[in-house]
Design a protein around this motif. Structure first.
Motif, mmCIF file in Angstrom:
data_model
loop_
_atom_site.group_PDB
_atom_site.id
_atom_site.type_symbol
_atom_site.label_atom_id
_atom_site.label_comp_id
_atom_site.label_asym_id
_atom_site.label_seq_id
_atom_site.Cartn_x
_atom_site.Cartn_y
_atom_site.Cartn_z
ATOM 1 N N HIS A 14 -19.366 1.558 -37.704
ATOM 2 C CA HIS A 14 -20.266 0.549 -37.157
ATOM 3 C C HIS A 14 -19.472 -0.550 -36.459
ATOM 4 C CE1 HIS A 14 -22.601 2.489 -40.385
ATOM 5 N NE2 HIS A 14 -23.660 2.209 -39.637
ATOM 6 N N PHE A 15 -20.120 -1.212 -35.524
ATOM 7 C CA PHE A 15 -19.510 -2.376 -34.889
ATOM 8 C C PHE A 15 -19.583 -3.563 -35.859
ATOM 9 C CE2 PHE A 15 -21.083 0.027 -31.116
ATOM 10 C CZ PHE A 15 -19.838 0.291 -30.545
ATOM 11 N N PHE A 16 -18.721 -4.563 -35.606
ATOM 12 C CA PHE A 16 -18.609 -5.719 -36.499
ATOM 13 C C PHE A 16 -19.131 -6.970 -35.793
ATOM 14 C CE2 PHE A 16 -15.628 -2.606 -37.959
ATOM 15 C CZ PHE A 16 -15.675 -2.695 -39.338
ATOM 16 N N GLU A 17 -20.077 -7.626 -36.437
ATOM 17 C CA GLU A 17 -20.723 -8.799 -35.858
ATOM 18 C C GLU A 17 -19.941 -10.068 -36.188
ATOM 19 O OE1 GLU A 17 -25.305 -10.465 -35.693
ATOM 20 O OE2 GLU A 17 -24.546 -9.653 -37.569
ATOM 21 N N GLU A 18 -19.818 -10.965 -35.199
ATOM 22 C CA GLU A 18 -19.224 -12.287 -35.390
ATOM 23 C C GLU A 18 -20.189 -13.329 -34.853
ATOM 24 O OE1 GLU A 18 -15.337 -15.013 -34.097
ATOM 25 O OE2 GLU A 18 -15.633 -13.036 -33.199
ATOM 26 N N LEU A 19 -20.465 -14.348 -35.649
ATOM 27 C CA LEU A 19 -21.325 -15.443 -35.216
ATOM 28 C C LEU A 19 -20.447 -16.574 -34.709
ATOM 29 C CD1 LEU A 19 -24.504 -16.785 -36.942
ATOM 30 C CD2 LEU A 19 -22.790 -18.363 -36.090
ATOM 31 N N VAL A 20 -20.662 -16.991 -33.471
ATOM 32 C CA VAL A 20 -19.950 -18.108 -32.866
ATOM 33 C C VAL A 20 -20.969 -19.221 -32.669
ATOM 34 C CG1 VAL A 20 -18.604 -18.883 -30.889
ATOM 35 C CG2 VAL A 20 -18.391 -16.520 -31.682
ATOM 36 N N GLY A 21 -20.871 -20.280 -33.482
ATOM 37 C CA GLY A 21 -21.904 -21.306 -33.458
ATOM 38 C C GLY A 21 -21.359 -22.710 -33.376
ATOM 39 N N GLU A 22 -22.269 -23.666 -33.191
ATOM 40 C CA GLU A 22 -21.943 -25.087 -33.146
ATOM 41 C C GLU A 22 -22.659 -25.808 -34.278
ATOM 42 O OE1 GLU A 22 -21.534 -25.307 -28.258
ATOM 43 O OE2 GLU A 22 -23.250 -26.243 -29.256
#
Length: 390
Positions: free
Chosen positions: A24-32
């Motif tokens: 599976h692909f790996f999710e990354e959350l880029v947030g403020e």
């Protein structure tokens, strides 16, 4: 910013996203602001979390002095001795607790870099480059503002001949002014630029393999982090946090019968500062208009002006030229070089191009700025006036 979707994505966030090659692909959350503001979801081939090594990068501290005695300053950026790349070669010139204003002449590709303190605005003064990031590639050139969100891993690749840039390092997020936006975040009709003027990566880059060293800056200290997997192995992303470019040449100026104040030129805002664009435009067209700004003291702010092109008529004869960086501090009254005259021609084109940064805390000068300062600038308003008491 505008919500964008690029590349391959699952139907919903936080759901399994099968890789056709297995796993599976790996999710990354880029947030403020933690989980309480804008964000993007980025999908990697491999986990973005595996650190193989971490080490300190020792750098000499930046030497600064107060602007004391309190005087206006003129810094010649073309004389600044910078390093070869935009990241580690940039030279801070003016700094306070909210912002650092730097200059760089880049001829070499930078290392991968992550600014963990805040967003950066890079103004491309001369030349061209490619900004590479986990979001994809973005080609930029003369006149482009490039906004890079905090924490985004990126790399600068110069075009042929290199490029020069003014860099504004923020301690927070750099955004278009709130008064330009509707409650839902769309640009209003009165805004001087729109969503269609903004350019962002349109496709993920070719996935990189192997490990990667990333320079990370936090609180003035630098680390070199070796990630087991290269961060540029992205297959898709969606959200409102990503690098983007906006050309100063796409800024629509506001003109009037008499002089318009600096807020009409505002382009971005950040914590403790405002950034404005002065572009070619029609001068005041009332026959009785003075034809320029009033003499003014910067109430509650230090004013920095970077002269990027054309001819800045208000300071003609002062020594200011293309590549000049001026500092007019709070507590000092400054204004046009020339006296008011009744024979001026109204409604002519002002062929000037400049970037202004107003800060709301006093700026300190670095030793690098003092080394290229025009020390005669403080007396420039007295040139050519004659004796007005005669």
């Amino acid at each position: 910013m505008t919500y964008r979707t690029v590349g391959e994505l699952p139907a919903k966030r936080r759901t399994l996203f099968p890789n056709p090659e297995g796993g599976h692909f790996f999710e990354e959350l880029v947030g403020e602001d933690g989980f309480y503001s804008d964000l993007s979801h980025v999908y990697h081939l491999r986990p973005p979390t595996v650190i193989a090594k971490a080490e300190r990068i020792e750098r000499d501290p930046i030497e600064t002095v107060e602007n004391w005695p309190l005087i206006p300053r003129h810094i010649r950026t073309d004389c600044v001795e910078t390093g070869d790349d935009l990241v580690m070669g940039r030279v801070p010139l003016l700094v306070n607790d909210d912002v650092s204003i730097c200059f760089a002449s880049a001829v070499a590709t930078s290392e991968l870099y992550r600014d963990a303190n805040g967003d950066e605005c890079v103004y491309i003064y001369r030349g061209a480059a490619t900004l590479r990031s986990m979001f994809g590639d973005l080609a930029v050139s003369d006149g482009d503002y490039v906004i890079i969100p905090a924490g985004v891993i990126h790399q600068w690749v110069p075009g042929e001949g290199g490029f020069d840039a003014l860099i504004v390092e923020s301690r927070g997020h750099i955004k278009p002014p709130k008064r330009y936006l509707s409650d839902s975040g769309q640009f209003l009709e009165m805004a001087p630029f729109r969503e269609r003027d903004l350019r962002a990566p349109e496709a993920p880059g070719e996935p990189e393999r192997g490990s990667a060293d990333v320079i990370v800056k936090r609180e003035g200290k630098y680390s070199r982090i070796t990630f087991r997997y290269h961060p540029f192995d992205v297959v898709g992303w969606a959200g409102q946090v990503y690098p983007y470019a906006f050309s100063i040449h796409d800024f629509e100026p506001v003109v009037g019968r008499i002089h318009q104040p600096p807020p009409v030129h505002q382009t971005f805002e950040g914590p403790g500062f405002a950034l404005c664009s002065f572009v070619p435009r029609l001068s005041d067209y009332d026959p009785a208009a003075v034809g320029g700004p009033a003499n003014h003291m910067n109430i509650d702010s230090d004013e920095v002006m970077f002269y990027a092109g054309g001819s800045y008529a208000a300071r003609s004869g002062s020594g200011i030229e293309k590549g000049s960086l001026s500092l007019h501090p709070l507590g000092w009254t400054h204004g046009p070089q020339k006296l008011p005259t009744s024979d001026r021609k109204p409604g002519i084109m002002l062929e000037e191009l400049a970037v202004m940064v107003d800060t709301f805390k006093p700026l300190k000068l670095t030793s690098a700025a003092l080394a290229v300062e025009d020390v005669e600038y403080v007396g420039s308003w007295d040139r050519g006036l004659g004796d007005l008491d005669g």
